[in-house]
Design an enzyme around this catalytic site. Structure first.
Site, PDB file in Angstrom:
ATOM      1  N   ASP A 160      -0.872  -0.564  -4.208  1.00 35.37           N
ATOM      2  CA  ASP A 160      -2.238  -0.172  -4.268  1.00 35.37           C
ATOM      3  C   ASP A 160      -2.120   1.451  -3.858  1.00 35.37           C
ATOM      4  O   ASP A 160      -1.553   1.549  -2.660  1.00 35.37           O
ATOM      5  CB  ASP A 160      -2.838  -0.832  -3.181  1.00 35.37           C
ATOM      6  CG  ASP A 160      -4.435  -0.309  -3.225  1.00 35.37           C
ATOM      7  OD1 ASP A 160      -4.867   0.314  -3.742  1.00 35.37           O
ATOM      8  OD2 ASP A 160      -5.094  -1.043  -2.129  1.00 35.37           O
ATOM      9  N   LYS A 186       1.108  -1.117  -0.050  1.00 28.78           N
ATOM     10  CA  LYS A 186       0.202  -0.181   0.079  1.00 28.78           C
ATOM     11  C   LYS A 186       0.935   1.249  -0.178  1.00 28.78           C
ATOM     12  O   LYS A 186       1.775   1.472   0.774  1.00 28.78           O
ATOM     13  CB  LYS A 186      -0.923  -0.019   1.327  1.00 28.78           C
ATOM     14  CG  LYS A 186      -2.098  -0.902   0.995  1.00 28.78           C
ATOM     15  CD  LYS A 186      -2.784  -0.994   2.182  1.00 28.78           C
ATOM     16  CE  LYS A 186      -4.215  -1.658   2.182  1.00 28.78           C
ATOM     17  NZ  LYS A 186      -4.956  -1.230   1.074  1.00 28.78           N
ATOM     18  N   LYS A 221     -14.357  -7.554  -4.312  1.00 32.45           N
ATOM     19  CA  LYS A 221     -14.551  -7.755  -2.883  1.00 32.45           C
ATOM     20  C   LYS A 221     -15.627  -7.628  -2.773  1.00 32.45           C
ATOM     21  O   LYS A 221     -16.537  -6.808  -2.750  1.00 32.45           O
ATOM     22  CB  LYS A 221     -13.842  -6.485  -2.045  1.00 32.45           C
ATOM     23  CG  LYS A 221     -12.336  -6.251  -2.446  1.00 32.45           C
ATOM     24  CD  LYS A 221     -11.706  -5.082  -1.667  1.00 32.45           C
ATOM     25  CE  LYS A 221     -10.382  -4.817  -1.929  1.00 32.45           C
ATOM     26  NZ  LYS A 221      -9.673  -3.750  -1.309  1.00 32.45           N
ATOM     27  N   ASP A 227     -10.443  -0.875  -8.223  1.00 31.33           N
ATOM     28  CA  ASP A 227     -11.029  -1.190  -6.860  1.00 31.33           C
ATOM     29  C   ASP A 227     -12.048  -0.334  -6.444  1.00 31.33           C
ATOM     30  O   ASP A 227     -13.209  -0.707  -6.537  1.00 31.33           O
ATOM     31  CB  ASP A 227      -9.776  -1.501  -5.933  1.00 31.33           C
ATOM     32  CG  ASP A 227     -10.269  -1.957  -4.771  1.00 31.33           C
ATOM     33  OD1 ASP A 227     -11.362  -2.056  -4.451  1.00 31.33           O
ATOM     34  OD2 ASP A 227      -9.295  -2.128  -3.782  1.00 31.33           O
ATOM     35  N   GLU A 281      -3.140  -0.448  -8.195  1.00 30.57           N
ATOM     36  CA  GLU A 281      -4.588  -0.434  -7.914  1.00 30.57           C
ATOM     37  C   GLU A 281      -5.081   0.947  -7.778  1.00 30.57           C
ATOM     38  O   GLU A 281      -4.357   1.717  -7.014  1.00 30.57           O
ATOM     39  CB  GLU A 281      -5.042  -1.197  -6.709  1.00 30.57           C
ATOM     40  CG  GLU A 281      -4.719  -2.690  -6.551  1.00 30.57           C
ATOM     41  CD  GLU A 281      -5.109  -3.508  -5.497  1.00 30.57           C
ATOM     42  OE1 GLU A 281      -5.803  -3.061  -4.926  1.00 30.57           O
ATOM     43  OE2 GLU A 281      -4.502  -4.541  -5.208  1.00 30.57           O
TER      44      GLU A 281
END
Length: 356
Positions: free
Chosen positions: A182, A152, A260, A233, A208
């Site tokens: 991400d 991240k 998700k 996402d 992402e």
């Protein structure tokens, strides 16, 4: 005939989990328990796990909404997918509780993973922290055998994050270790392309959500000119109508989408995304969204029915000090499911009696 019981539960992180939106120390979820009126040993459990700063269906009155929708589900004795389109975390909890209720076992689908014969390859996740802590996370994941690492990024400064990625690449070439990043929508559009080129030099598999969601035309231009694959996402959150899903993918045409179920339409809604993406040759993988093992088990078993060769994002089951005992285990870089133990089966009884 089943009744539904709602049980709030507060998951506590072992250590603070940092994202570009802030730091999580706890996560409130709601378990929905379907129980047969005549046979009390016949039950099914699902998890509603909205993220307060991300889910399209989260409001301060979430529990009241959940209660009302559970009452409708009781009356119909079935999960109304169309009614629940706008409530992805609730749909996910109810549809997986129904699946458990029907199967009468934690093995929710018949697949090699569910039979304990195969594992699912997953990425190792590096949470945002200071540079030294992130480096320590990276070293730990690599030493444990992870061949796909996801960082991240967007909180400690891009140059520091590049240094961490260079550190990995200096020891682990792309043929040995896959790197994902991400950005959580953290980059500005007018500066993002230069950053993407710098990341591409390090053989990054994908990034992402490089810019904030909701800028379809800008994201489309970025996906058309990017030097490395882009995965959507947050962009998918709140897009629950099939026609809108198709319009989004036709407009942006990303290289990947990341699904998700708690955020992107439950199992049913994510299956729609997969179908539409497949028509457009858009790749995808599945990720959990900070659910406990109840939700993670449902996601992993459904994920395993696709035989997707890409590493999936299903390694969040070790985050909590008070997680639910389900027979899930990470072995090197794979998630495995084992036969339900007496401890995990007993959890169902505890939920039903609300004695935990």
């Amino acid at each position: 005939m089943f009744r539904i019981k709602i049980i709030p539960y507060n998951l506590l992180f072992k250590r603070p989990a940092g994202t570009s939106r802030g730091v999580y120390t706890e996560h409130k979820v709601w378990y929905v328990v379907f129980q047969d009126e005549e046979d009390k040993s016949h039950f099914g459990i699902g998890e509603c796990a909205p993220l307060h700063d991300l889910s399209c269906d989260y409001t301060p009155h979430y529990e009241e909404t959940l209660t009302a929708l559970c009452k409708i589900t009781e009356e119909k004795q079935q999960v109304d997918t169309e009614l629940l389109r706008g409530y992805p975390s609730i749909l996910f909890g109810l549809e997986t509780a129904m699946r458990h209720y029907q199967q009468r076992a934690w093995q929710l689908w018949d697949a090699p993973f569910s039979r304990g014969e195969e594992g699912i390859t997953i990425n190792g996740l590096v949470w945002m922290a200071d540079q030294a802590s992130m480096k320590a996370q990276i070293e730990s994941l690599l030493s444990r055998g992870f061949r796909c690492i996801k960082l991240k990024i967007g909180a400690i400064g891009f140059e520091r994050e590049l240094d961490l990625l260079r550190f990995i690449r200096s020891h682990h070439p792309s043929k040995e270790t896959t790197l994902r990043v991400d950005a959580n929508g953290n980059f500005e559009y007018n500066r993002v392309l230069d950053k993407l080129h710098q990341l591409a030099e390090l053989d990054i598999h994908s990034i992402e959500q490089p810019i904030p969601a909701g800028q379809w035309r800008k994201m489309a231009r970025l996906c058309a000119s990017t030097p490395l694959p882009i995965a959507l996402d947050e962009e998918l959150i709140g897009v629950n109508d099939p026609d809108q899903k198709r319009k989004l993918l036709e407009t942006i045409h990303p290289q990947y989408i990341i699904l998700k179920p708690s955020l992107h339409g439950g199992i049913a809604g994510c299956a729609e995304w997969i179908g539409i993406a497949g028509e457009m040759n858009i790749g995808w993988w599945i990720t959990s969204a900070l659910e406990s093992n109840i939700g993670l088990n449902s996601i992993a078993q459904w994920c395993a029915t696709f035989n997707n060769p890409l590493p999936q994002g299903l390694g969040t089951g070790t985050l909590y000090i008070n997680n639910i005992p389900i027979p899930l285990e990470i072995r090197q870089d794979q998630l495995w499911f084992g036969k339900a133990t007496g401890e995990s089966e007993g959890f169902g009884e505890l939920l039903i009696t609300n004695e935990f």
